[in-house]
Design an enzyme around this catalytic site. Structure first.
Site, PDB file in Angstrom:
ATOM      1  N   GLU A  62      20.494 -18.902   7.427  1.00  0.00           N
ATOM      2  CA  GLU A  62      20.314 -20.115   8.217  1.00  0.00           C
ATOM      3  C   GLU A  62      20.942 -19.897   9.586  1.00  0.00           C
ATOM      4  O   GLU A  62      22.148 -19.611   9.691  1.00  0.00           O
ATOM      5  CB  GLU A  62      20.914 -21.351   7.551  1.00  0.00           C
ATOM      6  CG  GLU A  62      20.655 -22.603   8.383  1.00  0.00           C
ATOM      7  CD  GLU A  62      20.890 -23.920   7.643  1.00  0.00           C
ATOM      8  OE1 GLU A  62      21.026 -24.954   8.324  1.00  0.00           O
ATOM      9  OE2 GLU A  62      20.933 -23.912   6.389  1.00  0.00           O
ATOM     10  N   GLU A  87      26.650 -19.878  12.900  1.00  0.00           N
ATOM     11  CA  GLU A  87      26.922 -21.031  13.763  1.00  0.00           C
ATOM     12  C   GLU A  87      28.077 -20.687  14.707  1.00  0.00           C
ATOM     13  O   GLU A  87      29.145 -20.266  14.251  1.00  0.00           O
ATOM     14  CB  GLU A  87      27.290 -22.258  12.920  1.00  0.00           C
ATOM     15  CG  GLU A  87      27.607 -23.505  13.710  1.00  0.00           C
ATOM     16  CD  GLU A  87      26.455 -23.911  14.621  1.00  0.00           C
ATOM     17  OE1 GLU A  87      26.629 -23.806  15.856  1.00  0.00           O
ATOM     18  OE2 GLU A  87      25.388 -24.318  14.103  1.00  0.00           O
ATOM     19  N   ASP A 131      27.037 -15.479  18.000  1.00  0.00           N
ATOM     20  CA  ASP A 131      25.623 -15.436  18.347  1.00  0.00           C
ATOM     21  C   ASP A 131      24.867 -14.550  17.357  1.00  0.00           C
ATOM     22  O   ASP A 131      25.206 -13.372  17.175  1.00  0.00           O
ATOM     23  CB  ASP A 131      25.498 -14.884  19.773  1.00  0.00           C
ATOM     24  CG  ASP A 131      24.105 -15.012  20.350  1.00  0.00           C
ATOM     25  OD1 ASP A 131      23.133 -15.025  19.577  1.00  0.00           O
ATOM     26  OD2 ASP A 131      23.982 -15.069  21.586  1.00  0.00           O
ATOM     27  N   ASP A 153      18.332 -26.108  19.793  1.00  0.00           N
ATOM     28  CA  ASP A 153      18.324 -26.730  21.114  1.00  0.00           C
ATOM     29  C   ASP A 153      16.952 -26.506  21.746  1.00  0.00           C
ATOM     30  O   ASP A 153      16.500 -25.374  21.887  1.00  0.00           O
ATOM     31  CB  ASP A 153      19.410 -26.088  21.991  1.00  0.00           C
ATOM     32  CG  ASP A 153      19.704 -26.924  23.230  1.00  0.00           C
ATOM     33  OD1 ASP A 153      18.740 -27.481  23.810  1.00  0.00           O
ATOM     34  OD2 ASP A 153      20.875 -27.016  23.615  1.00  0.00           O
ATOM     35  N   LYS A 157      13.563 -28.348  29.697  1.00  0.00           N
ATOM     36  CA  LYS A 157      13.147 -28.097  31.075  1.00  0.00           C
ATOM     37  C   LYS A 157      12.432 -26.745  31.176  1.00  0.00           C
ATOM     38  O   LYS A 157      12.845 -25.760  30.557  1.00  0.00           O
ATOM     39  CB  LYS A 157      14.354 -28.120  32.004  1.00  0.00           C
ATOM     40  CG  LYS A 157      15.006 -29.486  32.126  1.00  0.00           C
ATOM     41  CD  LYS A 157      16.163 -29.452  33.105  1.00  0.00           C
ATOM     42  CE  LYS A 157      16.808 -30.831  33.228  1.00  0.00           C
ATOM     43  NZ  LYS A 157      17.944 -30.824  34.171  1.00  0.00           N
ATOM     44  N   ASP A 189      12.554 -32.043  16.270  1.00  0.00           N
ATOM     45  CA  ASP A 189      12.137 -33.427  16.526  1.00  0.00           C
ATOM     46  C   ASP A 189      11.700 -33.594  17.976  1.00  0.00           C
ATOM     47  O   ASP A 189      11.436 -34.704  18.411  1.00  0.00           O
ATOM     48  CB  ASP A 189      13.292 -34.383  16.223  1.00  0.00           C
ATOM     49  CG  ASP A 189      14.458 -34.163  17.173  1.00  0.00           C
ATOM     50  OD1 ASP A 189      14.979 -33.028  17.193  1.00  0.00           O
ATOM     51  OD2 ASP A 189      14.842 -35.094  17.898  1.00  0.00           O
ATOM     52  N   THR A 227      19.822 -33.685   7.103  1.00  0.00           N
ATOM     53  CA  THR A 227      20.944 -33.321   7.953  1.00  0.00           C
ATOM     54  C   THR A 227      21.376 -34.497   8.823  1.00  0.00           C
ATOM     55  O   THR A 227      20.622 -35.449   9.047  1.00  0.00           O
ATOM     56  CB  THR A 227      20.589 -32.142   8.880  1.00  0.00           C
ATOM     57  OG1 THR A 227      19.680 -32.597   9.895  1.00  0.00           O
ATOM     58  CG2 THR A 227      19.950 -30.998   8.101  1.00  0.00           C
ATOM     59  N   TYR A 229      21.786 -34.427  12.026  1.00  0.00           N
ATOM     60  CA  TYR A 229      20.954 -34.482  13.222  1.00  0.00           C
ATOM     61  C   TYR A 229      19.609 -35.127  12.918  1.00  0.00           C
ATOM     62  O   TYR A 229      19.070 -35.887  13.728  1.00  0.00           O
ATOM     63  CB  TYR A 229      20.747 -33.088  13.797  1.00  0.00           C
ATOM     64  CG  TYR A 229      20.033 -33.136  15.135  1.00  0.00           C
ATOM     65  CD1 TYR A 229      20.751 -33.290  16.305  1.00  0.00           C
ATOM     66  CD2 TYR A 229      18.650 -33.071  15.215  1.00  0.00           C
ATOM     67  CE1 TYR A 229      20.109 -33.372  17.529  1.00  0.00           C
ATOM     68  CE2 TYR A 229      17.997 -33.153  16.422  1.00  0.00           C
ATOM     69  CZ  TYR A 229      18.734 -33.301  17.577  1.00  0.00           C
ATOM     70  OH  TYR A 229      18.097 -33.393  18.786  1.00  0.00           O
TER      71      TYR A 229
END
Length: 248
Positions: A62, A87, A131, A153, A157, A189, A227, A229
């Protein structure tokens, strides 16, 4: 053996937060005393079987597990599967450790050698708190039956599009890491990211979209665990989608 400094010489630039609010006593205790036990060691080549106390039937990855709710629930439901969670956000790592042990803020800290997993959990989670791109080269081909990328994320833009995780370079690595027939699951989303994922995956010949009807991507998969989020997105009127792609 290549050391960590050698591996990090060409460290890619990371965009995003590594730490948020102050982490208080109980979770700080877990970061100091449990995380070293669960941290995936970075070496030139990783033997995943050797990262767990005993080899597992399958392994899943994950990427960006956030607060750890999804990862902790999967690990509890699938004790014979080994999970590697990645993470960089320290507060999220601390929360995962809290979920795995049941130790939460306000609890009295036990001795370091007395930390144990709660609710009958087994020792089937390993954490890489940096990372994931630094980890790719060390992981073996075909290591995972499933890779999860949940609510990354979106970098909406146009000038930030190069920061989006789904891109040809990262997809090449994910393809290599998945077994044939393995699943890449992506949840988002954000409208920009939805379109971006579909466009990137449409041009990638290593993956096949598994959806046969609209409910296959509008509704959560069978093994899904909600979750924090996701709940926030729904409260704010955003509808998550759940893409599954098979490694062909």
């Amino acid at each position: 053996m290549t050391n960590d400094l050698d591996l990090l010489r060409s460290k890619p630039k990371f965009f995003g937060r590594r730490k948020g609010r102050t982490i208080h006593k109980a979770k700080s205790f877990l970061l100091e005393n449990l995380l070293p036990r669960l941290r995936l060691p970075l070496s030139e080549k990783i033997n995943i079987d050797e990262c767990f106390t005993a080899p597992k039937q399958n392994y899943c990855l994950e990427i960006g597990f956030g607060d750890g709710e999804h990862l902790a629930a999967l690990a509890l439901a699938q004790p014979n599967t080994g999970f590697i969670g990645v993470e960089v956000y320290q507060n999220g790592v601390a929360n995962l450790l809290s979920l795995l042990t049941g130790i939460k803020e306000g609890d009295e800290c036990c001795a370091a050698d007395e930390i144990c997993f709660s609710n009958g959990r087994g020792d089937n989670v390993r954490v890489y708190d940096d990372d994931v791109r630094l980890l790719f080269a060390a992981l073996p081909d075909g290591a995972f039956t499933k890779i999860y990328l949940l609510f990354p994320d979106p970098w909406p833009k146009k000038k930030h599009a190069g920061r989006r995780f789904i891109n040809p370079d990262n997809l090449r690595e994910l393809s290599r890491l998945l077994k044939k027939g393995g699943i890449l699951q992506i949840a988002t989303d954000h409208q920009v990211y939805k379109r971006w994922v579909m466009e990137q995956m449409r041009h990638n010949q290593d993956f096949e979209w598994t959806a046969k009807c609209s409910n296959d991507w509008r509704l959560p998969p069978a093994d899904w665990h909600e979750t924090k989020y996701q709940r926030k997105a729904i409260r704010e009127g955003r509808k998550p989608v759940f893409f599954e792609y098979k490694r062909v």
